[in-house]
Scaffold this motif. Structure first.
Motif, short mmCIF file in Angstrom:
data_model
loop_
_atom_site.label_atom_id
_atom_site.label_comp_id
_atom_site.label_asym_id
_atom_site.label_seq_id
_atom_site.Cartn_x
_atom_site.Cartn_y
_atom_site.Cartn_z
N ALA A 224 0.86 -1.20 0.00
CA ALA A 224 0.00 0.00 0.00
C ALA A 224 0.89 1.24 0.00
O ALA A 224 1.64 1.48 0.94
CB ALA A 224 -0.91 -0.01 1.22
N THR A 225 0.83 2.00 -1.08
CA THR A 225 1.67 3.20 -1.18
C THR A 225 0.89 4.33 -1.82
O THR A 225 -0.13 4.11 -2.48
CB THR A 225 2.90 2.97 -2.10
OG1 THR A 225 2.44 2.42 -3.33
CG2 THR A 225 3.93 2.06 -1.47
N ARG A 226 1.40 5.54 -1.63
CA ARG A 226 0.83 6.70 -2.33
C ARG A 226 1.96 7.38 -3.10
O ARG A 226 3.09 7.48 -2.61
CB ARG A 226 0.15 7.65 -1.36
CG ARG A 226 1.04 8.15 -0.27
CD ARG A 226 0.35 9.15 0.64
NE ARG A 226 1.34 9.72 1.55
CZ ARG A 226 1.24 10.87 2.16
NH1 ARG A 226 0.18 11.60 2.00
NH2 ARG A 226 2.19 11.32 2.95
N SER A 227 1.63 7.86 -4.29
CA SER A 227 2.64 8.51 -5.14
C SER A 227 2.82 9.97 -4.72
O SER A 227 2.09 10.47 -3.86
CB SER A 227 2.17 8.46 -6.60
OG SER A 227 1.07 9.35 -6.74
N ARG A 228 3.74 10.64 -5.35
CA ARG A 228 3.83 12.10 -5.19
C ARG A 228 2.62 12.72 -5.86
O ARG A 228 1.97 12.08 -6.69
CB ARG A 228 5.09 12.63 -5.88
CG ARG A 228 6.36 12.06 -5.32
CD ARG A 228 7.52 12.44 -6.21
NE ARG A 228 7.90 13.82 -5.98
CZ ARG A 228 8.92 14.20 -5.21
NH1 ARG A 228 9.67 13.27 -4.63
NH2 ARG A 228 9.21 15.45 -5.03
N ARG A 229 2.36 13.99 -5.53
CA ARG A 229 1.25 14.70 -6.19
C ARG A 229 1.56 14.94 -7.66
O ARG A 229 2.69 15.28 -8.00
CB ARG A 229 1.05 16.08 -5.56
CG ARG A 229 0.23 16.07 -4.34
CD ARG A 229 0.09 17.47 -3.79
NE ARG A 229 0.02 17.40 -2.34
CZ ARG A 229 -1.03 16.94 -1.68
NH1 ARG A 229 -2.10 16.54 -2.34
NH2 ARG A 229 -1.03 16.88 -0.38
N ARG A 230 0.55 14.78 -8.51
CA ARG A 230 0.68 15.18 -9.92
C ARG A 230 -0.12 16.45 -10.08
O ARG A 230 -1.29 16.51 -9.70
CB ARG A 230 0.10 14.11 -10.84
CG ARG A 230 1.10 13.06 -11.23
CD ARG A 230 0.51 12.20 -12.30
NE ARG A 230 0.82 12.78 -13.59
CZ ARG A 230 1.48 12.14 -14.54
NH1 ARG A 230 1.88 10.93 -14.36
NH2 ARG A 230 1.70 12.72 -15.70
N TRP A 231 0.49 17.45 -10.71
CA TRP A 231 -0.12 18.78 -10.77
C TRP A 231 -0.91 19.00 -12.06
O TRP A 231 -1.20 20.14 -12.43
CB TRP A 231 0.97 19.85 -10.59
CG TRP A 231 1.49 19.81 -9.20
CD1 TRP A 231 2.47 18.98 -8.72
CD2 TRP A 231 1.03 20.58 -8.07
NE1 TRP A 231 2.65 19.19 -7.36
CE2 TRP A 231 1.78 20.17 -6.95
CE3 TRP A 231 0.06 21.57 -7.91
CZ2 TRP A 231 1.59 20.72 -5.67
CZ3 TRP A 231 -0.12 22.12 -6.65
CH2 TRP A 231 0.64 21.70 -5.55
N SER A 232 -1.26 17.94 -12.77
CA SER A 232 -1.98 18.10 -14.04
C SER A 232 -3.47 18.34 -13.82
O SER A 232 -4.19 18.66 -14.76
CB SER A 232 -1.78 16.87 -14.92
OG SER A 232 -2.20 15.72 -14.22
#
Ligand SMILES: C[S@@+](CC[C@H](N)C(=O)[O-])C[C@H]1O[C@@H](n2cnc3c(N)ncnc32)[C@H](O)[C@@H]1O
Length: 249
Positions: A224-232
């Motif tokens: 279970a992981t979360r990525s960095r934010r994507r600013w698109s």
């Protein structure tokens, strides 16, 4: 399989109050900037600070509202296509979309799962997506040429689905709409309950992602992981992914 949903199809405006509110604030700040800049000696007195402040509010508000409208018209469709393509689906999985709204992810799943089943669950909160509603979702999916999606009314905190019924569970910007971290943990626990052993979860969420990842781990899901934010998109999104261990693993 890299099928895509129609990128020009309208799937609704998220956070309509905020989108229209920030556009209104931007316009008001723009008018006030002009008026104060035209005052005599505006750039020679302390008034210049006010002019600059109003200008900043005007630019900031327009950037946020333009981002929200652009997300509704195109960026969210691209973000969802990226998420679903990343799942590398076989085509026969049973999939669930939490907080499906007008059916953006359901449509994307249906074109990728010709031999599977797609279910969308939503409580149809109109203040979070406009237009919204089961009838709107049915019409939107039918106009988009998508068939065979089951739509259920219910809460993602208490899913109206059986235990271990889905190979894939996805969502975009629905857990973030819940009122607290505790509510998001309830939704994460429901995801763990509804997934089959070996099943996968992939969520696009702007806020409250830490609690969701922690709860998925606490319920025994691996990786279970979360990525960095994507600013698109506005608001920017993180991707949460996890897998329920296969039976006997
Ligand atoms: C910002 S919209 C996103 C809709 C859709 N996922 C999309 O990507 O277009 C949030 C959705 O979550 C739904 N929602 C919010 N709280 C919910 C709850 N407790 N149970 C079920 N759906 C909920 C709202 O009705 C709304 O359709």
């Amino acid at each position: 399989m890299a099928a895509e949903v129609d990128p020009h199809f309208p799937y609704g405006l998220d956070r309509p109050k905020q989108a229209r509110g920030t556009a209104g604030i931007g316009m008001l700040a723009g008018v006030l900037t002009l008026v104060s800049a035209l005052l005599p000696n505006a750039f020679e007195s302390g008034l210049v600070v006010l002019v600059l402040f109003l200008l900043l509010v005007c630019i900031g508000s327009f950037v946020i509202s333009a981002g929200l409208f652009r997300t509704a018209s195109s960026s969210k469709v691209k973000a969802v296509d990226r998420l679903l393509n990343g799942l590398d689906l076989r085509g026969d999985e049973d999939a669930l979309d939490l907080g499906c709204g007008t059916g953006l992810l359901c449509a994307g799943l249906a074109v990728r799962l010709p031999d599977g089943d797609v279910t969308g669950v939503d409580a149809w909160v109109e203040s979070q997506l406009t237009p919204n509603g089961k009838a709107v979702a049915k019409r939107t999916l039918s106009l988009a040429g998508v068939k065979g999606v089951t739509l259920r009314t219910g809460s993602i905190r208490e899913l109206p689905v059986q235990d271990a019924g889905f190979d894939v569970i996805v969502s975009r910007d629905a857990l973030a709409m819940l009122p607290s971290g505790a509510a998001r943990r309830e939704a994460a626990a429901e995801i763990a309950r509804a997934l089959r052993p070996g099943g996968r979860v992939a969520l696009l969420e702007p806020f409250g992602t830490r609690a969701v990842v922690e709860e998925l781990r606490a319920r025994g899901l691996t990786d279970a992981t979360r990525s960095r934010r994507r600013w698109s998109t506005m608001p920017p999104l993180r991707t949460i992914t996890a897998t329920k261990p296969a039976a006997g693993a």
